[in-house]
Every structure is written in C-alpha cells, then in structure tokens.
Design an enzyme around this catalytic site. Structure first.
Site, PDB file in Angstrom:
ATOM      1  N   ASP A  66       0.926  -1.341  -0.087  1.00 50.86           N
ATOM      2  CA  ASP A  66      -0.055   0.001  -0.094  1.00 50.86           C
ATOM      3  C   ASP A  66       0.935   1.216  -0.227  1.00 50.86           C
ATOM      4  OD1 ASP A  66      -2.410  -1.247   0.238  1.00 50.86           O
ATOM      5  OD2 ASP A  66      -2.894  -0.523   2.142  1.00 50.86           O
ATOM      6  N   TYR A  68       1.588   4.757   1.793  1.00 54.70           N
ATOM      7  CA  TYR A  68       1.519   5.269   3.128  1.00 54.70           C
ATOM      8  C   TYR A  68       0.248   6.036   3.439  1.00 54.70           C
ATOM      9  CZ  TYR A  68       6.564   4.692   3.593  1.00 54.70           C
ATOM     10  OH  TYR A  68       7.890   4.204   3.722  1.00 54.70           O
ATOM     11  N   PHE A  79       7.707   3.077  -0.449  1.00 56.86           N
ATOM     12  CA  PHE A  79       8.536   2.938   0.679  1.00 56.86           C
ATOM     13  C   PHE A  79       8.927   4.726   0.836  1.00 56.86           C
ATOM     14  CE2 PHE A  79       9.092  -1.348   0.150  1.00 56.86           C
ATOM     15  CZ  PHE A  79       8.608  -1.656   1.358  1.00 56.86           C
ATOM     16  N   HIS A 188       9.974  -8.581   5.692  1.00 62.92           N
ATOM     17  CA  HIS A 188       9.456  -7.248   5.390  1.00 62.92           C
ATOM     18  C   HIS A 188      10.319  -6.069   6.315  1.00 62.92           C
ATOM     19  CE1 HIS A 188       6.880  -3.611   5.076  1.00 62.92           C
ATOM     20  NE2 HIS A 188       6.568  -3.875   3.995  1.00 62.92           N
TER      21      HIS A 188
END
Length: 226
Positions: A66, A68, A79, A188
């Site tokens: 997704d 942020y 990211f 992750h």
C-alpha cells in the site's frame, strides 16, 4: 491527461488494461472514494513510479504493498516520502540496512527519487489508499493492473533484479522467470518483522552484484546525508 498519457512510456505496454472490465470498476470506486474521503497519493502522483522510471531504464524492481496512509507521506514511489516528511518506521529500517550493507551515512531525508531516476521501479501493488486506513483500496483492481506491470517487466530482454520484502511481495515470485531475472527476498522492513531476516540481508549489495554479473551498471544507493 488520460491514464495512458499519465503512464508515459509504459502506456503502450499497459494500455490494454484500461479496456479490461476491472479498470472501469476501479475508476468508479476511486471517484467515489475521492469525493467522500481523503485519498493518497494525490491523483497527479498515482503513476509517479512509471513517470520516473521508464521501461527501457528498469534495472531493479522494489515491490511494496500500500502507499503510506498518513498526510503528506505518499507520493507515488513505494517506501519513499517527500523530502520534508518524517521517516515512517519501515523506511527507517530500510535506511538502517542500507547503512550496514553499503557503509553509507544516514540519509537526511526519505525521498528515494534518486533511486527511481537510476532505474529502480518503486512499485506498490495497490496504488492508492484512504487516509488513515491501511489496505482500504486492496481488492478493487489495482492488483490486476500491477500484476501486469510485473508480467511486462518479466518479458524484458535485459535481466532485472526483483527485491521482494515480506509475504505479500514474495507471492509474486511465481510470476518471475528466475532463469533470466534475479530475485532477492526477505522479511519485510516493518518493525514487526525486520528482525526476522530483513536486517542482515544485504539487498543493496546483492542487487548490485547481480546487475554487474548480468553486464549492467550498478545502482548508486547513496542518498544525500545530513
């Protein structure tokens, strides 16, 4: 601009997706979401990853999930956050591993634009999200679109390095021809999982070693430091 124009040089590779039934449903959903809620990233930045990294320049794909969901954070590159925005926890951990792996100083901001401009496709599998609600735009059609992006990159003649962090990204491994491309995977970078194999995985040096072995120039992962 039309979606095809927004996609820049990716337009010819992905134009057929805009005629698929799911695409119309996705656009209806997004229009309703934007009329009733704050949605990130802003509409003009949804396809920023494609605009920054045209297909002929792709050397590395980093796959997120997704965008942020906090105000001002998402700007269309997985990211990454704009320069004046505080680092989210996952990005802080990415930078810890970057420093350990590459010996670079701490970056002074969280923008990964310089990576994108060198051929790192910073791709989320879902390209929008409702403010404050992680996962709120999953299952609406974005995944079909971004799967086609992976299929397209997999068809490229030049070897590409795919960096898959976390269970959701690692599921995409089956779509990648590992005889031609190189896959790097780990836990992750989220604080919930980073200590289960992300830290110490050296993804940046691994990626450059694979690029050099394939006869491609490496990425300069160094970011502006404080």
């Amino acid at each position: 601009m039309s979606p095809v124009e927004d996609l820049g040089d990716w337009g010819p590779l992905l134009a057929a997706q805009l005629d698929e039934p799911y695409w119309a449903g996705l656009q209806t959903f997004l229009a309703a979401e934007r009329s009733a809620h704050q949605v990130f990233p802003p509409a003009e930045q949804v396809f920023a990853a494609f605009q920054r990294t045209p297909p002929t320049q792709v050397k590395v794909v980093i796959l997120g999930q997704d965008p942020y969901h906090g105000p001002g954070q998402a700007h269309g590159l997985c990211f990454s956050v704009p320069e004046n925005v505080a680092l989210p926890p996952s990005l802080r951990n990415i930078f810890k591993e970057l420093q350990a792996d590459q010996g670079t100083p701490a970056p002074r901001h969280g923008s990964l634009v310089s990576w994108a401009d060198q051929g790192v496709l910073l791709l989320n599998t879902t390209l929008t999200v409702r403010s404050g609600e992680a996962g709120s735009h999953q299952g609406q059609g974005w995944e079909q679109f971004t799967d086609q992006v992976i299929v397209s990159v997999n068809s490229f003649a030049d070897p590409v390095v795919f960096i898959l962090w976390g269970a959701a990204a690692r599921k995409k491994r089956a779509m990648i021809d590992q005889q031609r491309h190189h896959v790097i995977e780990s836990a992750h970078p989220s604080p919930l999982s980073a200590y289960r194999g992300f830290f110490g995985s050296s993804p940046f040096s691994q990626a450059n070693a694979a690029l050099i072995a394939a006869g491609r120039s490496p990425i300069d992962w160094t970011l502006p430091s404080a």
